[in-house]
Structures are given as C-alpha cells and as structure tokens.
Scaffold this motif. Structure first.
Motif, PDB file in Angstrom:
ATOM      1  N   ASP A 197       0.826  -1.213   0.000  1.00 39.92           N
ATOM      2  CA  ASP A 197       0.000   0.000   0.000  1.00 39.92           C
ATOM      3  C   ASP A 197       0.860   1.263   0.000  1.00 39.92           C
ATOM      4  OD1 ASP A 197       0.630   0.776   2.718  1.00 39.92           O
ATOM      5  OD2 ASP A 197      -0.820  -0.705   3.419  1.00 39.92           O
ATOM      6  N   THR A 198       0.195   2.380  -0.246  1.00 39.07           N
ATOM      7  CA  THR A 198       0.919   3.647  -0.369  1.00 39.07           C
ATOM      8  C   THR A 198       1.513   4.098   0.952  1.00 39.07           C
ATOM      9  OG1 THR A 198      -1.202   4.801  -0.144  1.00 39.07           O
ATOM     10  CG2 THR A 198      -0.377   4.453  -2.373  1.00 39.07           C
ATOM     11  N   ASP A 199       0.964   3.627   2.083  1.00 43.23           N
ATOM     12  CA  ASP A 199       1.559   3.945   3.383  1.00 43.23           C
ATOM     13  C   ASP A 199       2.909   3.267   3.535  1.00 43.23           C
ATOM     14  OD1 ASP A 199      -0.921   5.004   3.582  1.00 43.23           O
ATOM     15  OD2 ASP A 199      -1.549   3.906   5.352  1.00 43.23           O
ATOM     16  N   GLN A 200       3.072   2.101   2.933  1.00 46.62           N
ATOM     17  CA  GLN A 200       4.372   1.425   2.948  1.00 46.62           C
ATOM     18  C   GLN A 200       5.323   2.047   1.924  1.00 46.62           C
ATOM     19  OE1 GLN A 200       2.233  -2.448   2.396  1.00 46.62           O
ATOM     20  NE2 GLN A 200       3.811  -3.223   3.764  1.00 46.62           N
ATOM     21  N   ILE A 201       4.777   2.409   0.781  1.00 42.04           N
ATOM     22  CA  ILE A 201       5.616   3.019  -0.253  1.00 42.04           C
ATOM     23  C   ILE A 201       6.171   4.359   0.235  1.00 42.04           C
ATOM     24  CG2 ILE A 201       5.677   3.928  -2.606  1.00 42.04           C
ATOM     25  CD1 ILE A 201       3.437   1.923  -3.287  1.00 42.04           C
ATOM     26  N   MET A 202       5.336   5.165   0.888  1.00 42.62           N
ATOM     27  CA  MET A 202       5.778   6.452   1.415  1.00 42.62           C
ATOM     28  C   MET A 202       5.155   6.660   2.792  1.00 42.62           C
ATOM     29  SD  MET A 202       7.727   8.992   1.023  1.00 42.62           S
ATOM     30  CE  MET A 202       8.228   8.527  -0.641  1.00 42.62           C
ATOM     31  N   PRO A 203       5.859   6.290   3.875  1.00 41.09           N
ATOM     32  CA  PRO A 203       5.310   6.403   5.228  1.00 41.09           C
ATOM     33  C   PRO A 203       4.963   7.838   5.604  1.00 41.09           C
ATOM     34  CG  PRO A 203       7.240   4.966   5.203  1.00 41.09           C
ATOM     35  CD  PRO A 203       7.170   5.634   3.852  1.00 41.09           C
ATOM     36  N   LYS A 204       4.053   7.943   6.563  1.00 37.32           N
ATOM     37  CA  LYS A 204       3.461   9.232   6.930  1.00 37.32           C
ATOM     38  C   LYS A 204       4.462  10.270   7.402  1.00 37.32           C
ATOM     39  CE  LYS A 204       2.369   7.577  11.608  1.00 37.32           C
ATOM     40  NZ  LYS A 204       3.153   6.352  11.448  1.00 37.32           N
ATOM     41  N   GLN A 205       5.567   9.843   8.042  1.00 36.76           N
ATOM     42  CA  GLN A 205       6.519  10.825   8.584  1.00 36.76           C
ATOM     43  C   GLN A 205       7.249  11.606   7.502  1.00 36.76           C
ATOM     44  OE1 GLN A 205       6.710   7.506   8.927  1.00 36.76           O
ATOM     45  NE2 GLN A 205       8.825   6.747   9.078  1.00 36.76           N
ATOM     46  N   PHE A 206       7.116  11.161   6.250  1.00 36.82           N
ATOM     47  CA  PHE A 206       7.766  11.863   5.143  1.00 36.82           C
ATOM     48  C   PHE A 206       6.790  12.770   4.388  1.00 36.82           C
ATOM     49  CE2 PHE A 206      10.298   8.099   5.980  1.00 36.82           C
ATOM     50  CZ  PHE A 206      11.570   8.638   6.059  1.00 36.82           C
ATOM     51  N   LEU A 207       5.623  13.006   4.964  1.00 33.53           N
ATOM     52  CA  LEU A 207       4.611  13.834   4.302  1.00 33.53           C
ATOM     53  C   LEU A 207       4.514  15.220   4.927  1.00 33.53           C
ATOM     54  CD1 LEU A 207       1.711  11.209   3.988  1.00 33.53           C
ATOM     55  CD2 LEU A 207       3.703  11.512   2.535  1.00 33.53           C
ATOM     56  N   ARG A 208       5.493  15.610   5.711  1.00 29.34           N
ATOM     57  CA  ARG A 208       5.401  16.859   6.458  1.00 29.34           C
ATOM     58  C   ARG A 208       5.793  18.087   5.649  1.00 29.34           C
ATOM     59  NH1 ARG A 208       8.642  14.339  11.621  1.00 29.34           N
ATOM     60  NH2 ARG A 208       6.998  12.921  12.347  1.00 29.34           N
ATOM     61  N   GLY A 209       6.489  17.895   4.566  1.00 32.95           N
ATOM     62  CA  GLY A 209       6.954  19.037   3.782  1.00 32.95           C
ATOM     63  C   GLY A 209       5.845  19.669   2.969  1.00 32.95           C
ATOM     64  N   ILE A 210       6.134  20.839   2.429  1.00 32.76           N
ATOM     65  CA  ILE A 210       5.146  21.553   1.626  1.00 32.76           C
ATOM     66  C   ILE A 210       5.450  21.448   0.137  1.00 32.76           C
ATOM     67  CG2 ILE A 210       4.555  23.148   3.468  1.00 32.76           C
ATOM     68  CD1 ILE A 210       6.373  25.224   2.105  1.00 32.76           C
ATOM     69  N   ASP A 211       6.486  20.676  -0.208  1.00 35.98           N
ATOM     70  CA  ASP A 211       6.795  20.451  -1.616  1.00 35.98           C
ATOM     71  C   ASP A 211       7.220  18.996  -1.784  1.00 35.98           C
ATOM     72  OD1 ASP A 211       9.454  20.282  -0.735  1.00 35.98           O
ATOM     73  OD2 ASP A 211       9.822  22.396  -1.167  1.00 35.98           O
ATOM     74  N   LYS A 212       7.759  18.658  -2.939  1.00 37.13           N
ATOM     75  CA  LYS A 212       8.078  17.267  -3.257  1.00 37.13           C
ATOM     76  C   LYS A 212       9.498  16.851  -2.881  1.00 37.13           C
ATOM     77  CE  LYS A 212       5.084  17.454  -7.347  1.00 37.13           C
ATOM     78  NZ  LYS A 212       5.032  17.270  -8.819  1.00 37.13           N
TER      79      LYS A 212
END
Length: 212
Positions: free
Chosen positions: A20-35
């Motif tokens: 799943d996408t949570d495994q592909i990109m875990p939540k702790q890496f979603l804090r930024g405002i860009d890519k």
C-alpha cells in the motif's frame, strides 16, 4: 513532463502483494510543503530496521540493483490511501515504470498523471519477469532488462517475455505527448472557450456571478 514513447531499463522484483501507499511512502515523510526529499522515505520500513540501519537482504538495498529503473510488483500494488507522494517518491528514486498484475485505482491515476508508466500484465508474465529480474541482476549483459513500447503497447524482456498490455487512450496520449492532467485539458482550450461563450450567451445572468 517529458514524452515517453519507448522505455528500457533494468528491473527488480518486489515480491509483495497488496503493497500500500503507506508502505511506499510512510506518513513521517509527508510533512513538507513540496516534493523534495521523498526519495529518502521510499519503502523506508522495508529498507531500514528499527535503528535506521539498511536491511542487507532487502532487494533494493543490494548493490546489483543499484541501477534499476523498472519495478515489478505483486497484485494490488499501490492500494491504500490516495497520497500522491508515493508516486513522487518512486520517480525521485529513479523508477520510470512499475509492472504488476493489478494496481490500486487511485495510485494508478496518480502515477499515469505524473508520467510514471504502469503496465498491467497477467500473473504468469509477472512471475516470469520477477524470475528474470532475480536471475539476471549483476550480469555484465543484463538479463533483467525490460523494454516497453508505449506507442505499440507491447513489452519484451531479455529473457524472452513478449506481451501486450492495455491503456486508456487518454493516458497513452498523456505519456506520448508529455502532458499532465492540466496540460491535457488545455489542449481543448478552444472547445472549452466556445462552450463557455455559448453557455453565457444563453444564460447571461450566470456570467461572472461569483465575482459580481
């Protein structure tokens, strides 16, 4: 985006169902405002242990897979949440295509909209490609090479897999012309403007009503 007509690269097999996408990109890496920086988070809990040390047995940590650009996954690849960061992370890590028997619907749309090519093949063909990826890694003449023709919708491999795949005409055009969803919409600008003018001519009280 850059047009994609033909794509060729080395492959790696990720033998996981329902990744799943949570495994592909875990939540702790979603804090930024860009890519930026999403490559570091890609498959983090699979790549690293609880102390942050690389897992040497994980396929993408092995040196013979350092140059892979095509990932071969299991059924329902990319299921779970709608986070587009999963697609961006794969692209930042150098992946240009993912091959699997099936994909999560939202992930599929996000990927194709960002120019990450997804190819759906039969389970039998995917298993053969996985076996080739395992056996051919590290060889001087890469036995894990896969070639994808977006124009002809065909795939071939160094080990002899030959397959056709399907794609919506809209997604195929976006890849061939290097268009994202907004770019595709803008190719219909004349028709959109003509519709708006006709709509306002018939119902002038609706024109610019929010602004007014």
């Amino acid at each position: 985006m850059n047009p994609v007509r033909h794509l060729e690269g080395r492959s790696a097999a990720l033998r996981l169902e329902n990744l799943d996408t949570d495994q592909i990109m875990p939540k702790q890496f979603l804090r930024g405002i860009d890519k930026r920086g999403l490559r570091d988070g890609l498959l983090y809990d699979l790549r690293f242990d609880a102390l942050g040390q690389p897992r040497p047995d994980f396929v993408l940590n092995r040196p013979e897979y350092a140059e892979v650009s095509i990932l071969i996954g299991g059924n329902n690849f990319g299921c779970g949440s709608s986070r587009e960061h999963a697609v961006w992370g794969l692209q930042q890590a150098g992946f240009r295509a993912v091959i699997a028997p099936s994909f999560g619907e939202i992930f599929y749309s996000n990927a194709m909209g960002n120019g990450l090519l997804l190819v759906t093949l039969s389970e039998a063909d995917v298993r053969r490609l996985m076996d080739e990826a395992d056996a051919g890694a590290g060889q001087a003449v890469a036995g894990n090479t896969v070639r994808i023709d977006v124009e002809a919708l065909t795939l071939s491999s160094a080990g002899g897999v030959e397959a056709c795949f399907e794609m919506l005409p809209r997604h195929q055009r976006m890849l061939l012309e290097g268009l994202d969803a907004i770019g595709l919409s803008m190719t219909y600008r004349d028709r959109i403007d003509a519709f708006a003018q006709a709509h306002w001519a018939a119902q002038p009280w609706l024109k610019d009503v929010a602004r007014r």
